[in-house]
Design a protein around this motif. Structure first.
Motif, PDB file in Angstrom:
ATOM      1  N   GLU B 205      30.070  14.924  58.367  1.00  0.00           N
ATOM      2  CA  GLU B 205      29.297  15.912  57.617  1.00  0.00           C
ATOM      3  C   GLU B 205      30.058  16.406  56.393  1.00  0.00           C
ATOM      4  O   GLU B 205      29.513  16.533  55.300  1.00  0.00           O
ATOM      5  CB  GLU B 205      28.976  17.110  58.525  1.00  0.00           C
ATOM      6  N   THR B 207      32.172  14.945  54.661  1.00  0.00           N
ATOM      7  CA  THR B 207      32.472  13.941  53.647  1.00  0.00           C
ATOM      8  C   THR B 207      31.249  13.143  53.221  1.00  0.00           C
ATOM      9  O   THR B 207      31.352  12.322  52.304  1.00  0.00           O
ATOM     10  CB  THR B 207      33.505  12.934  54.210  1.00  0.00           C
ATOM     11  N   GLY B 208      30.150  13.368  53.903  1.00  0.00           N
ATOM     12  CA  GLY B 208      28.957  12.605  53.560  1.00  0.00           C
ATOM     13  C   GLY B 208      29.062  11.136  53.924  1.00  0.00           C
ATOM     14  O   GLY B 208      28.431  10.285  53.287  1.00  0.00           O
ATOM     15  N   GLN B 209      29.854  10.807  54.936  1.00  0.00           N
ATOM     16  CA  GLN B 209      29.994   9.413  55.364  1.00  0.00           C
ATOM     17  C   GLN B 209      29.405   9.252  56.772  1.00  0.00           C
ATOM     18  O   GLN B 209      29.317  10.213  57.530  1.00  0.00           O
ATOM     19  CB  GLN B 209      31.474   9.012  55.397  1.00  0.00           C
ATOM     20  N   ASP B 210      29.083   8.009  57.078  1.00  0.00           N
ATOM     21  CA  ASP B 210      28.615   7.693  58.421  1.00  0.00           C
ATOM     22  C   ASP B 210      29.827   7.526  59.336  1.00  0.00           C
ATOM     23  O   ASP B 210      30.278   6.406  59.592  1.00  0.00           O
ATOM     24  CB  ASP B 210      27.785   6.409  58.384  1.00  0.00           C
ATOM     25  N   ALA B 220      35.443   8.125  55.528  1.00  0.00           N
ATOM     26  CA  ALA B 220      35.462   9.586  55.618  1.00  0.00           C
ATOM     27  C   ALA B 220      36.887  10.115  55.523  1.00  0.00           C
ATOM     28  O   ALA B 220      37.154  11.129  54.862  1.00  0.00           O
ATOM     29  CB  ALA B 220      34.813  10.024  56.934  1.00  0.00           C
TER      30      ALA B 220
END
Lengths: 461, 461, 461
Positions: B205, B207-210, B220
């Motif tokens: 969340e 870092t906006g990464q999966d 991330a």
């Protein structure tokens, strides 16, 4: 840049005690100089080839500071101008402050070559020229230096399959310098060694024994030891990473040996056979009188990239913990009470000095402690060693000093550092009331000279 | 009761060398002070809250002598009168004789607060009042002390999921003090960490990464490192109890990561993934330039009752043996020869100084040794460290000093103790003839200041 | 030959501090003297029987130098002329230079017997005669020496099944010397002990408990502890080679105990039960107040040939590494926070001083550190101990000194060496500015006397 030539300075009683040791002959019963030097007695090629390229203490420090080994003329850099290599050392010379390499090289410059200025980038060229010129003169040939250094005996380290040609040449040359081989059979004792099977076969050829049978293999080792002994050897030497010994019955040992030759052993089985063979060596020592040395605890070639690109002994051998009590248990219970046996133990794990080795040497008749080894052959290392072993092992269970070096010109400096360290220790013992000066002088002589002669049976040979 | 304010006293050359270091700025590149102090710059609440409650060195000793932690205002005793807490310290102050805490607190009283009487039950009240009053003044606000202490850079230690609000506030405040974060991702690297899966999710969340896919997780981490770097961070920090690193192929690592999130890994598999992730961190360090710190060998929270009642960091973290050679093998063989890499190693196992870490630092270009840590950050600990590492690692493979403290007011005393220890060491080197005064002065400056700047890349940042 | 009687010499403040300790009573709360000596108060038979045959420090060194134990009157040599035995010591006396045995025996000759010449082959006969004559006089009977030595309390070490007749005789004799037993139940705690089942049976008979059931076995131990306590014991003692503790539920422990009696346990199960029983002992200590001692890390009887020919305690016990953090984990988490508990830890692994034991003693209320033990009870061993433990444990978590000796006449010399070592340490602390003279004097008194009284609860008894 560094402006002083380092020297471990002594005062008062320590200075007096050192003076009594300073002129004793050098006994160098374990080291890695090249017997070819003394056989051929050719001039050393150049300062870099003499002082830098063979000295892993020196190039490892430079490497740690970002110098590429090629730039030091190693590996693919073999053709590099030796003066450029020497300049790199000068540029980084202050990085050696506080290290024994600084002491040893300063002593080499000052005492061997008579140079009175410290190495700096500014003096590098003059120092290079001075050394280079000296190396062309007869006084700096190997044999002349050997004599000038006052070396009474120097032992090299030689593989079990070595042709010993250089040693035979020395023996036949009429030169009176005593340079003797040491039997180092790691390659034919450790089933994990590369080319083990081929080397066992060669061992058989060299000795005329059927080395493919276990009994023949043992006979071949006996014969080979005798060949070394005939050329003056008084000792064997064994390098082990993780010390383990185990006595196997003949059938089991023979079965493992057969598997070792076939290459079918597990790592654990290899270890077991190797551990058994160390005991076989010890038993042969009881019979033929060769003193057994064990150097334990160096994890070799920990930097795979350097091993691939430059080979072994490139400064990436790192010490690990060693268990001497468990590791020698089987061997000592087999031969440790035998008055014919002599085992010299060398450790890279200083925690074993007071905890294991001194108590063991203060008990087992067969065991003596080798001096501080490798990274611990230093001013502080010597102080820690004496601080930690003497109270339990005394002085008479110590093997004196050996330099263990391939840097021939540093031999006097190394022995002198040991003697200075001993003098400091003994002066403090006197100052604390623990012994008188006469005892100190006697122990000084013992540690500087007599102990090594006695430990390596150099008088008897 | 104890009647002297302790101070490591210097004479002669050591005093001169110390004088040359005494006014150098303090570089504090690793520690545990609270960035909120510098963001908000509020007054510290009271003497007990400032000097006793956050200092596990202090309350662990009191606890060992039978003082209940509640009586020190910890845990359920949070509401306790701070003056009563301070009185307990005074009553037991002689129990600290011989410890660095005595030195640090005496220096705090004397040099920070200008108190000239030793702490005793009789003086406790007056000293409490003196400190309490001072804390209300602007001169004793965090930023004023930071400046008065001459701190040029101070790094805090911040979890990977920390909101970094305080650091952003400092950066946006216009204050010129350099307080920077350090990236400490233990919670999202070690699958055995509590709340691992939830924290990985939060990492995604932030870092906006999966972060549920292995590739996204690595991305991330990269993004998060960059966020720290943007706020001035120059380093990461990693705590490991038992050091192990192992390079896994991408598929294996990914499979273990998936299991880690599901919570289905065995302890051994958790270890393997954690060991792999340390190498991933090292590789990211090569790319983004963040210096990697490893603090190894502390067995955390060994007293379960205290952990249950008071939480972590309550004085029950105890050192254990560490195997640096085996533990770093995979990591160093992956990045140790890379000139971009910088790894700082901190040990609680002094036996590894001479046996493992100094030889490793004297070989691997990427590796430098951190200063004596935790229990070994003491007068004798500093002496042992220099005695045991310099001969093999030299001075240029050392990372200088860091205080590693959460006791903000002790920072000057801790750096001063290091500088005094260095001065003692260097004066002895001169006295023994191993270096000249100019070299000693230069090395003093290096160890007191420059080495830390260089090791943590603080100039480049 | 060695021409000086050794003595650790003091100067200046160290001398003053020692003078303040020199006349304090000797507290000897742990050792191996024979209570029969004090019960019967008979003359010691002869110099060799008194000074050489019972002292494994002495005969192990001679053995390491090639002297057969039979020639020292041991084993099959029991009938050997004691004068011939003494002559062997004299001939090899210089081999002891640098060892504490030299200090202790010189002090015995000089201070106990009033001999003013060093031992040499030439003086051996006169010294033998002098000692032999003295031993016939009342002044050299055990009780007279006990009083002359200023011993306030002396604890022996007694097996759980010992009949304690000598201790009862002492108690009933009207003599005021305080000689007390120590409960050493290794033989009935460790299922691997020889004769375990038979000894458990005897334990039942001695205590009137059904020692074949686990509950009865625990009761029997409780009763036996109480019998020792009634005779003045304040402590138990436990020897463990490899330290492990583990809390088992009652059913599991009972099941293992049943198997132990049947002799059906695996080595691992034996270990588990032994580790559990150490915790049972600790819990009983909480109840009955007996101080618990653990002596860990001695690998006993490593020389099988000597064990077969001469029995135990023949100089072949060798230290090994010890893991105190893991080894005591279960025990301390069970009782370490209990204010009734007192555990004294003795190590032969000096690497654990600063890494494990000092941090643990500086945290756990129940734990104090025993003094340097066995091979480390020496001038350097004492210096290393204080150097490495004080900074983290302080002085108030130390248990003072105990001599741990079976060489009765060396007791004053051993305590004096400790006091001199303490004086040297404290004088240096003052010289470095770390404490004032009053604090040093107070700590000196603590370490020389009060700490042992306090640690062993000798005042309360």
């Amino acid at each position: 840049m560094t402006g002083t030539m380092a020297e471990l300075r002594l005062k008062g009683l320590a200075k007096d005690l050192h003076a009594q040791m300073a002129d004793l002959p050098i006994v160098s019963p374990h080291g890695h100089t090249d017997p070819v030097w003394f056989a051929e007695n050719a001039a050393f090629p150049d300062p870099a080839a003499l002082l830098i390229k063979p000295d892993h203490y020196v190039f490892r420090m430079l490497y740690s500071q970002g110098v590429a080994l090629e730039d030091l003329g190693l590996g693919a850099g073999a053709g590099r101008d030796p003066r450029a290599v020497f300049d790199i050392l000068a540029a980084h010379w202050h990085k050696f402050l506080g290290t024994p390499s600084h002491l040893w090289l300063d002593a080499t410059f000052r005492d061997v070559f008579g140079i009175d200025m410290p190495l700096t980038p500014e003096t590098a060229s003059a120092i290079y020229d001075h050394i280079d010129a000296a190396l062309q003169t007869p006084e700096f040939r190997p044999r002349a230096l050997f004599e000038r250094f006052g070396i009474s005996t120097l032992a090299t380290t030689d593989g079990a399959l070595d042709d010993l040609r250089a040693h035979r040449a020395i023996a036949g040359s009429g030169w009176t310098g005593r340079v003797i081989p040491t039997f180092r059979p790691d390659a034919v004792l450790d089933p994990a060694a590369p080319d083990y099977a081929r080397d066992i076969e060669r061992l058989g050829e060299l000795t005329g024994q059927d080395s493919e049978s276990f009994a023949g293999y043992l006979d071949a080792l006996r014969v080979r030891r005798e060949m070394f002994r005939k050329l003056g050897a008084t000792a064997t030497d064994h390098a082990v990473t993780e010390l383990r010994t185990e006595w196997l019955d003949h059938a089991t040992a023979g079965r493992l040996f057969a598997g070792a030759i076939k290459g079918s052993l597990t790592a654990r089985e290899q270890d077991r056979l190797h551990g058994h063979m160390l005991i076989e060596m010890a038993q042969m020592s009881c019979d033929d009188g060769l003193v057994m040395q064990i150097h334990a605890g160096s994890q070799r070639s920990t930097n795979q990239a350097l091993l691939d690109g430059f080979g072994k002994d490139m400064g990436a051998d790192i010490p690990r913990r060693t268990d001497w009590v468990g590791g020698l248990d089987a061997l000592l219970n087999r031969v440790g009470n035998d008055s014919r046996m002599r085992l010299l133990a060398f450790t890279l794990d200083e925690t074993t000095y007071a905890r294991e080795l001194a108590p063991m040497a203060g008990h087992w008749p067969a065991l003596r402690l080798g001096p501080p080894w490798w990274f611990h052959d230093s001013a502080n290392g010597i102080a820690r060693y004496l601080d930690q072993v003497v109270e339990t092992a005394g002085y008479w269970n110590l093997a004196g000093f050996n330099d263990d070096t391939r840097a021939f010109l540093s031999i006097p400096a190394r022995h002198d550092l040991w003697r200075r360290g001993v003098a400091l220790h003994l002066a403090e013992q006197c100052d604390r009331g623990l012994m008188g000066r006469d005892d100190a002088a006697r122990i000084g002589r013992w540690l500087a000279h007599d102990a090594a002669v006695d430990a390596y049976r150099l008088d008897a040979a």
